[in-house]
Motif scaffolding. Structure first.
Motif, PDB file in Angstrom:
ATOM      1  N   ILE A 149       4.148 -14.059  -5.648  1.00  0.00           N
ATOM      2  CA  ILE A 149       5.510 -13.558  -5.786  1.00  0.00           C
ATOM      3  C   ILE A 149       5.541 -12.105  -5.316  1.00  0.00           C
ATOM      4  CG2 ILE A 149       7.402 -13.045  -7.392  1.00  0.00           C
ATOM      5  CD1 ILE A 149       6.876 -16.001  -7.313  1.00  0.00           C
ATOM      6  N   VAL A 150       6.511 -11.791  -4.474  1.00  0.00           N
ATOM      7  CA  VAL A 150       6.687 -10.433  -3.966  1.00  0.00           C
ATOM      8  C   VAL A 150       7.950  -9.861  -4.597  1.00  0.00           C
ATOM      9  CG1 VAL A 150       7.013  -9.015  -1.908  1.00  0.00           C
ATOM     10  CG2 VAL A 150       5.573 -11.056  -1.794  1.00  0.00           C
ATOM     11  N   SER A 151       7.847  -8.631  -5.099  1.00  0.00           N
ATOM     12  CA  SER A 151       8.975  -7.965  -5.750  1.00  0.00           C
ATOM     13  C   SER A 151       9.128  -6.546  -5.221  1.00  0.00           C
ATOM     14  CB  SER A 151       8.743  -7.881  -7.268  1.00  0.00           C
ATOM     15  OG  SER A 151       8.516  -9.153  -7.815  1.00  0.00           O
ATOM     16  N   LEU A 152      10.350  -6.069  -5.231  1.00  0.00           N
ATOM     17  CA  LEU A 152      10.620  -4.697  -4.837  1.00  0.00           C
ATOM     18  C   LEU A 152      10.072  -3.721  -5.870  1.00  0.00           C
ATOM     19  CD1 LEU A 152      14.357  -5.086  -3.809  1.00  0.00           C
ATOM     20  CD2 LEU A 152      12.462  -4.600  -2.252  1.00  0.00           C
ATOM     21  N   SER A 153       9.591  -2.598  -5.399  1.00  0.00           N
ATOM     22  CA  SER A 153       9.201  -1.519  -6.300  1.00  0.00           C
ATOM     23  C   SER A 153      10.431  -0.662  -6.595  1.00  0.00           C
ATOM     24  CB  SER A 153       8.127  -0.644  -5.638  1.00  0.00           C
ATOM     25  OG  SER A 153       8.708   0.068  -4.556  1.00  0.00           O
ATOM     26  N   GLU A 154      10.300   0.235  -7.534  1.00  0.00           N
ATOM     27  CA  GLU A 154      11.379   1.170  -7.846  1.00  0.00           C
ATOM     28  C   GLU A 154      11.718   2.005  -6.616  1.00  0.00           C
ATOM     29  OE1 GLU A 154      14.397   2.774  -9.994  1.00  0.00           O
ATOM     30  OE2 GLU A 154      13.124   1.096 -10.588  1.00  0.00           O
ATOM     31  N   LYS A 155      10.703   2.392  -5.859  1.00  0.00           N
ATOM     32  CA  LYS A 155      10.898   3.164  -4.625  1.00  0.00           C
ATOM     33  C   LYS A 155      11.830   2.416  -3.664  1.00  0.00           C
ATOM     34  CE  LYS A 155       8.143   4.782  -0.650  1.00  0.00           C
ATOM     35  NZ  LYS A 155       6.763   4.943  -0.137  1.00  0.00           N
ATOM     36  N   ALA A 156      11.627   1.126  -3.502  1.00  0.00           N
ATOM     37  CA  ALA A 156      12.451   0.333  -2.584  1.00  0.00           C
ATOM     38  C   ALA A 156      13.886   0.219  -3.078  1.00  0.00           C
ATOM     39  CB  ALA A 156      11.843  -1.053  -2.390  1.00  0.00           C
ATOM     40  N   VAL A 157      14.037   0.078  -4.378  1.00  0.00           N
ATOM     41  CA  VAL A 157      15.375  -0.043  -4.956  1.00  0.00           C
ATOM     42  C   VAL A 157      16.140   1.268  -4.798  1.00  0.00           C
ATOM     43  CG1 VAL A 157      16.654  -0.401  -7.111  1.00  0.00           C
ATOM     44  CG2 VAL A 157      14.689  -1.859  -6.578  1.00  0.00           C
ATOM     45  N   THR A 158      15.499   2.370  -5.122  1.00  0.00           N
ATOM     46  CA  THR A 158      16.191   3.664  -5.071  1.00  0.00           C
ATOM     47  C   THR A 158      16.359   4.204  -3.649  1.00  0.00           C
ATOM     48  OG1 THR A 158      14.135   4.885  -5.459  1.00  0.00           O
ATOM     49  CG2 THR A 158      15.457   4.329  -7.399  1.00  0.00           C
ATOM     50  N   SER A 159      15.572   3.742  -2.705  1.00  0.00           N
ATOM     51  CA  SER A 159      15.654   4.224  -1.317  1.00  0.00           C
ATOM     52  C   SER A 159      16.629   3.429  -0.459  1.00  0.00           C
ATOM     53  CB  SER A 159      14.271   4.180  -0.660  1.00  0.00           C
ATOM     54  OG  SER A 159      13.365   5.020  -1.316  1.00  0.00           O
ATOM     55  N   LYS A 160      17.106   2.314  -0.963  1.00  0.00           N
ATOM     56  CA  LYS A 160      17.953   1.417  -0.165  1.00  0.00           C
ATOM     57  C   LYS A 160      19.141   2.154   0.450  1.00  0.00           C
ATOM     58  CE  LYS A 160      20.717  -2.803  -0.539  1.00  0.00           C
ATOM     59  NZ  LYS A 160      21.166  -3.873  -1.441  1.00  0.00           N
ATOM     60  N   LYS A 161      19.866   2.904  -0.345  1.00  0.00           N
ATOM     61  CA  LYS A 161      21.062   3.590   0.146  1.00  0.00           C
ATOM     62  C   LYS A 161      20.707   4.617   1.222  1.00  0.00           C
ATOM     63  CE  LYS A 161      25.081   4.229  -2.365  1.00  0.00           C
ATOM     64  NZ  LYS A 161      25.782   4.644  -3.565  1.00  0.00           N
ATOM     65  N   ALA A 162      19.665   5.390   1.011  1.00  0.00           N
ATOM     66  CA  ALA A 162      19.244   6.403   1.992  1.00  0.00           C
ATOM     67  C   ALA A 162      18.809   5.752   3.304  1.00  0.00           C
ATOM     68  CB  ALA A 162      18.116   7.254   1.420  1.00  0.00           C
ATOM     69  N   ILE A 163      18.111   4.635   3.203  1.00  0.00           N
ATOM     70  CA  ILE A 163      17.678   3.908   4.404  1.00  0.00           C
ATOM     71  C   ILE A 163      18.892   3.422   5.180  1.00  0.00           C
ATOM     72  CG2 ILE A 163      16.543   1.796   5.220  1.00  0.00           C
ATOM     73  CD1 ILE A 163      14.511   2.237   2.889  1.00  0.00           C
ATOM     74  N   LYS A 173       0.822  -1.212   0.000  1.00  0.00           N
ATOM     75  CA  LYS A 173       0.000   0.000   0.000  1.00  0.00           C
ATOM     76  C   LYS A 173       0.861   1.270   0.000  1.00  0.00           C
ATOM     77  CE  LYS A 173      -3.999   1.927   2.389  1.00  0.00           C
ATOM     78  NZ  LYS A 173      -4.957   1.745   3.478  1.00  0.00           N
ATOM     79  N   GLN A 174       2.011   1.200   0.676  1.00  0.00           N
ATOM     80  CA  GLN A 174       2.928   2.347   0.742  1.00  0.00           C
ATOM     81  C   GLN A 174       3.854   2.435  -0.476  1.00  0.00           C
ATOM     82  OE1 GLN A 174       4.775   1.363   4.479  1.00  0.00           O
ATOM     83  NE2 GLN A 174       3.430   2.732   5.635  1.00  0.00           N
ATOM     84  N   GLY A 175       3.747   1.474  -1.377  1.00  0.00           N
ATOM     85  CA  GLY A 175       4.527   1.533  -2.617  1.00  0.00           C
ATOM     86  C   GLY A 175       5.932   0.958  -2.538  1.00  0.00           C
ATOM     87  N   TRP A 176       6.209   0.129  -1.525  1.00  0.00           N
ATOM     88  CA  TRP A 176       7.538  -0.459  -1.373  1.00  0.00           C
ATOM     89  C   TRP A 176       7.701  -1.765  -2.159  1.00  0.00           C
ATOM     90  CZ3 TRP A 176      11.358   2.309   0.591  1.00  0.00           C
ATOM     91  CH2 TRP A 176      11.053   3.359   1.458  1.00  0.00           C
ATOM     92  N   LEU A 177       6.591  -2.444  -2.453  1.00  0.00           N
ATOM     93  CA  LEU A 177       6.678  -3.726  -3.144  1.00  0.00           C
ATOM     94  C   LEU A 177       5.416  -3.981  -3.944  1.00  0.00           C
ATOM     95  CD1 LEU A 177       4.730  -5.838  -1.389  1.00  0.00           C
ATOM     96  CD2 LEU A 177       6.680  -5.795   0.142  1.00  0.00           C
ATOM     97  N   THR A 178       5.505  -4.997  -4.773  1.00  0.00           N
ATOM     98  CA  THR A 178       4.342  -5.443  -5.543  1.00  0.00           C
ATOM     99  C   THR A 178       4.162  -6.939  -5.293  1.00  0.00           C
ATOM    100  OG1 THR A 178       5.674  -5.930  -7.514  1.00  0.00           O
ATOM    101  CG2 THR A 178       4.675  -3.723  -7.368  1.00  0.00           C
TER     102      THR A 178
END
Length: 151
Positions: free
Chosen positions: A97-111, A80-85
């Motif tokens: 099947i659970v997959s990372l969203s673009e948001k999760a991929v691009t936020s990894k370093k900042a997290i 719902k928060q857009g972290w995965l599909t």
């Protein structure tokens, strides 16, 4: 271990120190993850997906030691928060099947930077993290064996 361990004061009880460390660790991670609107358990799910993207829900639960009843609400909030599909498996209609969203991929370093900042603020110098990790793995292994009745 012998029965005399129960004669120790609270501050000298292993169970109490493990409890406090787990609680304080969770609080530290929650502070670091607050700006991302993530909880510590949600972050653990993301860690699994960063290790192995496009994974069946069952395997996420196995890696984290979480039951489906605990895991599904976490996954639903992350979706719902857009972290995965989530999507049905083409190989097994019962599996998702659970997959990372673009948001999760691009936020990894900042997290990870936010977490590192919190860890540094806790001043954990003097703690041998490699030794601690080995000891915790031994403890968790022993506890898992006892849980399955293999001891």
């Amino acid at each position: 271990m012998e029965e005399s361990i129960f004669e120790r004061p609270l501050e000298d009880q292993l169970c109490f120190e493990v409890y406090r460390a787990a609680s304080d660790f969770g609080k530290m991670y929650n502070r670091a993850l607050k700006e991302f609107h993530l909880t510590f358990p949600q972050y653990l799910v993301l860690l699994v997906l960063w290790d192995d993207n496009q994974i069946v829900i069952k395997h996420i639960g196995e890696r984290l030691g979480m039951g489906i009843g605990t895991l599904n609400p976490i996954l639903n909030r992350l979706e719902k928060q857009g972290w995965l599909t989530k999507e049905p498996s083409l190989l097994d209609k019962r599996a998702t099947i659970v997959s990372l969203s673009e948001k999760a991929v691009t936020s990894k370093k900042a997290i990870h930077f936010a977490i590192l900042s919190e860890v540094k603020a806790c001043n954990l110098e003097g703690i041998d993290s490699s030794f601690l990790m080995k000891q915790l793995k031994l403890l968790n292994s022993a506890m898992s064996q006892a849980d399955t009745g293999s001891v």
